[in-house]
Design a protein around this motif. Structure first.
Motif, PDB file in Angstrom:
ATOM      1  N   ALA A 210     -58.988 -22.522-110.564  1.00 41.13           N
ATOM      2  CA  ALA A 210     -59.199 -22.818-109.147  1.00 41.13           C
ATOM      3  C   ALA A 210     -60.437 -22.106-108.612  1.00 41.13           C
ATOM      4  N   VAL A 211     -60.670 -20.871-109.043  1.00 40.87           N
ATOM      5  CA  VAL A 211     -61.864 -20.139-108.613  1.00 40.87           C
ATOM      6  C   VAL A 211     -63.120 -20.858-109.105  1.00 40.87           C
ATOM      7  N   ASP A 212     -63.095 -21.335-110.328  1.00 38.71           N
ATOM      8  CA  ASP A 212     -64.252 -22.046-110.877  1.00 38.71           C
ATOM      9  C   ASP A 212     -64.553 -23.327-110.100  1.00 38.71           C
ATOM     10  N   LEU A 213     -63.528 -23.944-109.524  1.00 37.38           N
ATOM     11  CA  LEU A 213     -63.700 -25.216-108.818  1.00 37.38           C
ATOM     12  C   LEU A 213     -63.745 -25.056-107.297  1.00 37.38           C
ATOM     13  N   THR A 214     -63.967 -23.840-106.805  1.00 37.22           N
ATOM     14  CA  THR A 214     -63.942 -23.583-105.366  1.00 37.22           C
ATOM     15  C   THR A 214     -64.838 -24.526-104.560  1.00 37.22           C
TER      16      THR A 214
ATOM     17  N   GLN B  70     -63.139 -31.003-100.637  1.00 39.11           N
ATOM     18  CA  GLN B  70     -61.959 -31.850-100.416  1.00 39.11           C
ATOM     19  C   GLN B  70     -61.239 -31.456 -99.130  1.00 39.11           C
ATOM     20  N   ILE B  71     -61.104 -30.161 -98.891  1.00 42.16           N
ATOM     21  CA  ILE B  71     -60.422 -29.701 -97.684  1.00 42.16           C
ATOM     22  C   ILE B  71     -61.220 -30.111 -96.446  1.00 42.16           C
TER      23      ILE B  71
ATOM     24  N   MET C 165     -52.409 -29.793-100.720  1.00 45.22           N
ATOM     25  CA  MET C 165     -51.819 -29.460-102.020  1.00 45.22           C
ATOM     26  C   MET C 165     -52.002 -30.598-103.016  1.00 45.22           C
ATOM     27  N   THR C 166     -51.780 -31.827-102.582  1.00 43.70           N
ATOM     28  CA  THR C 166     -51.955 -32.990-103.458  1.00 43.70           C
ATOM     29  C   THR C 166     -53.399 -33.111-103.914  1.00 43.70           C
ATOM     30  N   ALA C 167     -54.337 -32.927-102.987  1.00 45.45           N
ATOM     31  CA  ALA C 167     -55.757 -33.015-103.336  1.00 45.45           C
ATOM     32  C   ALA C 167     -56.155 -31.918-104.323  1.00 45.45           C
ATOM     33  N   MET C 168     -55.661 -30.696-104.106  1.00 46.70           N
ATOM     34  CA  MET C 168     -56.006 -29.587-104.998  1.00 46.70           C
ATOM     35  C   MET C 168     -55.422 -29.822-106.391  1.00 46.70           C
ATOM     36  N   ASN C 169     -54.191 -30.272-106.447  1.00 44.66           N
ATOM     37  CA  ASN C 169     -53.562 -30.515-107.754  1.00 44.66           C
ATOM     38  C   ASN C 169     -54.238 -31.661-108.503  1.00 44.66           C
ATOM     39  N   SER C 170     -54.828 -32.607-107.786  1.00 43.70           N
ATOM     40  CA  SER C 170     -55.532 -33.685-108.482  1.00 43.70           C
ATOM     41  C   SER C 170     -56.858 -33.205-109.061  1.00 43.70           C
TER      42      SER C 170
END
Length: 163
Positions: free
Chosen positions: A103-107, A113-114, A140-145
């Motif tokens: 998640a840190v790598d994809l910040t 997205q947010i 949450m859905t966007a982050m998990n995708s």
């Protein structure tokens, strides 16, 4: 025709057909074995038991403390008229530390997205508790995708001000 006047398969023709059939069977068998032993082994087997054991090991290592990723504050224009701004600080609770690293790598992608989600909201969409819960679910859905090895367990708003 044979020397005795009958037509039919000679021994040479039979041997040739048998050799061709054996060659075809060998090629098919070789292709199948290459697939199963080379290509098939690259797919890791994921089982519920293995994932549960990994999760328990991760929890033991960090002592049941949540793994939180905190974003810098967002200040976003909401959609609609009159123009309103939302200022929020968001934290993601990750399922594991491995997920945190991904998640840190994809910040930058996650922040984008947010921002897109918040830009699409009108004040009426997020003024109620239900609206904020729906927003959390969308985030949450966007982050998990976006994440492949990680999972977001929960989204927290540490600050949520609309002007």
């Amino acid at each position: 025709m044979n020397p005795d006047g009958k037509s039919g398969l000679t021994l040479q023709k039979i041997l040739l057909l048998v050799l061709i059939a054996l060659n075809v069977v060998t090629m098919i068998g070789g292709g199948i074995s290459i697939y199963y032993f080379k290509i098939g082994e690259k797919r890791p087997s994921i089982t519920e038991e293995k994932e549960r054991a990994d999760l328990m090991e991760d929890r033991e290592l960090r002592g049941d403390k949540p793994v939180l990723l905190t974003f810098d504050p967002f200040t976003i224009n909401l959609d609609g008229r009159p123009r309103k701004l939302v200022r929020t600080t968001i934290q993601l609770e990750m399922l594991s530390e491995t997920g945190y690293e991904e998640a840190v790598d994809l910040t930058p992608l996650e922040r984008d997205q947010i921002v897109r989600i918040l830009n699409s909201k009108k004040y009426e969409d997020i003024e109620t508790i239900q609206g904020k819960l729906f927003l959390k679910d969308q985030i949450m859905t966007a982050m998990n995708s976006l994440l492949h090895k990680a999972s977001v367990k929960e989204v927290y708003f540490n600050e949520f001000v609309v002007q």
